[in-house]
Write a protein that holds these residues in place. Structure first.
Motif, short mmCIF file in Angstrom:
data_model
loop_
_atom_site.label_atom_id
_atom_site.label_comp_id
_atom_site.label_asym_id
_atom_site.label_seq_id
_atom_site.Cartn_x
_atom_site.Cartn_y
_atom_site.Cartn_z
N ALA A 103 -0.30 4.74 -1.59
CA ALA A 103 -1.74 4.82 -1.90
C ALA A 103 -2.41 5.88 -1.03
O ALA A 103 -2.14 5.97 0.17
CB ALA A 103 -2.40 3.47 -1.68
N ALA B 216 -8.36 3.08 -2.69
CA ALA B 216 -7.57 2.99 -3.93
C ALA B 216 -7.02 1.59 -4.13
O ALA B 216 -6.79 1.17 -5.26
CB ALA B 216 -6.44 4.01 -3.89
N VAL B 217 -6.81 0.86 -3.04
CA VAL B 217 -6.24 -0.48 -3.15
C VAL B 217 -6.71 -1.31 -1.96
O VAL B 217 -6.99 -0.77 -0.89
CB VAL B 217 -4.68 -0.41 -3.21
CG1 VAL B 217 -4.09 0.23 -1.96
CG2 VAL B 217 -4.05 -1.78 -3.44
N ALA C 17 -6.31 2.91 1.55
CA ALA C 17 -6.15 1.47 1.41
C ALA C 17 -6.94 0.74 2.48
O ALA C 17 -7.15 1.25 3.58
CB ALA C 17 -4.66 1.09 1.53
N ALA D 145 0.83 -1.21 0.00
CA ALA D 145 0.00 0.00 0.00
C ALA D 145 0.86 1.26 0.00
O ALA D 145 0.35 2.37 0.21
CB ALA D 145 -0.94 0.00 1.21
N PRO E 297 -10.99 -1.30 -7.19
CA PRO E 297 -9.62 -1.27 -6.66
C PRO E 297 -8.92 -2.61 -6.85
O PRO E 297 -9.55 -3.66 -6.74
CB PRO E 297 -9.83 -0.97 -5.18
CG PRO E 297 -11.20 -1.45 -4.88
CD PRO E 297 -12.01 -1.22 -6.14
#
Lengths: 325, 325
Positions: A135, A264-265, A138, A132, A300
């Protein structure tokens, strides 16, 4: 132990410890997140006197430090840690219930101790050194005996009003579903965790041929998570189906979290994630299928943690180092 | 309209608009969040050309402004708004699908326009002027035709990587459950929303005596949410049971969100929340029962929104005002 209280002390070390329902893992961690000497103990259980668990923890720390003075120790615990970082309030797989653990361990170890939830620690480690990194937001999902989790916004863990944010494992996904050690039913971790994987495999073994029968000497209750992983690698259909089912549930619960947070992830860590795409591919398919508005958004990426089983330990050491530097 | 572009323009007004699946509500909002003249239109539907919905919106704004120049207009829409605040990307109850709505409306209205999700707007309004005032963290759950939501951290709405955070209504709570307008199944808003309340009441009416039979001229398909609320106030058991069921589901989904976010307070707004404790009491009971570690934490208060049906409009005006002041 002389117990150095500054990271400047010659030869002193920072040790991170990860304590879960099955094992205690301690390791010396340097400022770049690199892990040196490690040590391991079995967790004595959740129905024992708390001092036995503390004994195991202290022994693992001392073995990892190997006689070097301790600058600080960080503890990542699989349970609810209060917002002040002083106590494990409640842990389905550990015996603590509000004892002043941080100070108790600081007294025994002779150095400053930091305490946080294991998933928060893993998230910090993945945010600083792992999957991460960089990012803006996350989610960290840690699949071990159960599920832990954490939310990172701009690299900072969202801890919540009680320090209990990120307890994703106990979100209810099935009304009146499987009983959970937390006392409720239908919790996500009953469907997407190491325990769930083993339960699935045991159930399937009853009806289908599987190398797990031989691996467990014909006793389904002897099947373990690593056995299922190994069987799946050998092409065993029972083991592969167990991963597909558990991976599917991982994706469904992840879709719920993505609907809520829009990160985002999403980083998946913990012991079960060692299976990699065998777990993550069905999870990605279920995420795409279940996530609202998937066709109108960037879904994501669902990625494996990079730091492996050491993430909790490394993240705990990050917190300990912040205390002493 | 001359279309003043500064809030300093003599006599100019900021108008907030809330557009949902059934109605368009516009109102003049002053800097203290007080609402002046309002206007209302029926939403033309979700299978119409988009310009018809924009016509209704512009007409409501002009009626609210009553000839005064517009300094700015804020639009709270029941749908996914992109992270730049320019477009409604997708909305289960509205026809927009990525048209450049903000600029289109700015052109028609002759003033700056701000656009955000309705639940984000309501959360902002409750955070500034209402039930979440001063809270370090809050969840906003907006129960109308469906469920919207938002997360407030230190008073700021968490928008997410796609601007889609807070879509709580489409978290799956029942595997293979009720079909949802989003195209998936078992979404929370199928169990805890105005639509769910009406569906429950209709199903119960088939078997039990109820004043709803008379209120709907014997046609269950004519039953509406406000009818169920009114029947419950009259002591009707079918209506009360429908609220108990829907309130219970509100609590179960809230417990999932509290496990994940651990907020200091949960604010419930939207049309259905007008029923107050009739909805919130069963929700509170289910929250206590379902929330992991409830006995080891401060369970956040579940409170009614204070700004009522005007929250979205007031929050939209807050964003519009930030553009022009």
């Amino acid at each position: 132990m002389s117990g150095g209280t500054s990271s400047e002390a010659a030869g002193s070390v920072v040790v991170g410890v990860d304590i879960g329902g099955t094992k205690v893992l301690a390791g010396v961690v340097d400022p770049d997140g690199q892990v040196g000497r490690t040590a391991r103990r079995t967790t004595p259980g959740r129905r024992v006197v708390t001092s036995r668990v503390e004994d195991a923890l202290v022994a693992a720390v001392r073995e990892a430090a190997d006689g070097r003075p301790l600058a600080g120790v960080g503890v990542a615990a699989a349970g609810f840690v209060d917002s002040a970082g002083e106590r494990v309030m409640f842990a389905p797989h550990l015996p603590w219930q509000g004892q002043p653990l941080r100070d108790l361990l600081a007294g025994r170890l002779g150095c400053p101790v930091a305490l946080d939830n294991d998933a928060n620690c893993s998230a910090r480690a993945e945010g600083h050194h792992g999957a991460a990194r960089g990012a803006a937001s996350a989610l960290m999902i840690t699949m071990g005996t159960g599920i832990g989790g954490a939310v990172l916004l701009d690299g900072v863990v969202v801890r919540g009003a009680n320090g209990m944010a990120g307890e994703f494992g106990h979100m209810q996904v099935v009304p009146d579903g499987q009983a959970c050690e937390c006392g409720r039913r239908g919790c996500w971790e009953q469907y997407a965790s190491g325990n769930a994987l083993v339960r699935e495999a045991r159930a399937l073994m009853a009806d289908l041929p599987s190398v797990l029968v031989e691996m467990s000497d014909g006793a389904p209750e002897q099947v373990t998570g690593p056995m299922v992983t190994s069987a799946a690698e050998q092409g065993d259909l029972v083991a592969r189906q167990a991963f597909a089912t558990v991976g599917g549930w991982l994706g469904v619960g992840t879709a719920n979290l993505v609907a809520a947070f829009d990160p985002a992830v999403v980083v998946v860590g913990g012991g079960v994630s060692a299976a990699g795409d065998r777990l993550l591919d069905p999870a990605r398919a279920a995420l795409e299928r279940t996530l609202v508005g998937a066709e109108h958004r960037v879904v994501p990426p669902l990625v494996a943690a990079e730091l492996g089983p050491q993430a909790g330990m490394v993240g705990a050491a990050l917190v300990a180092r912040s205390l002493v530097s």
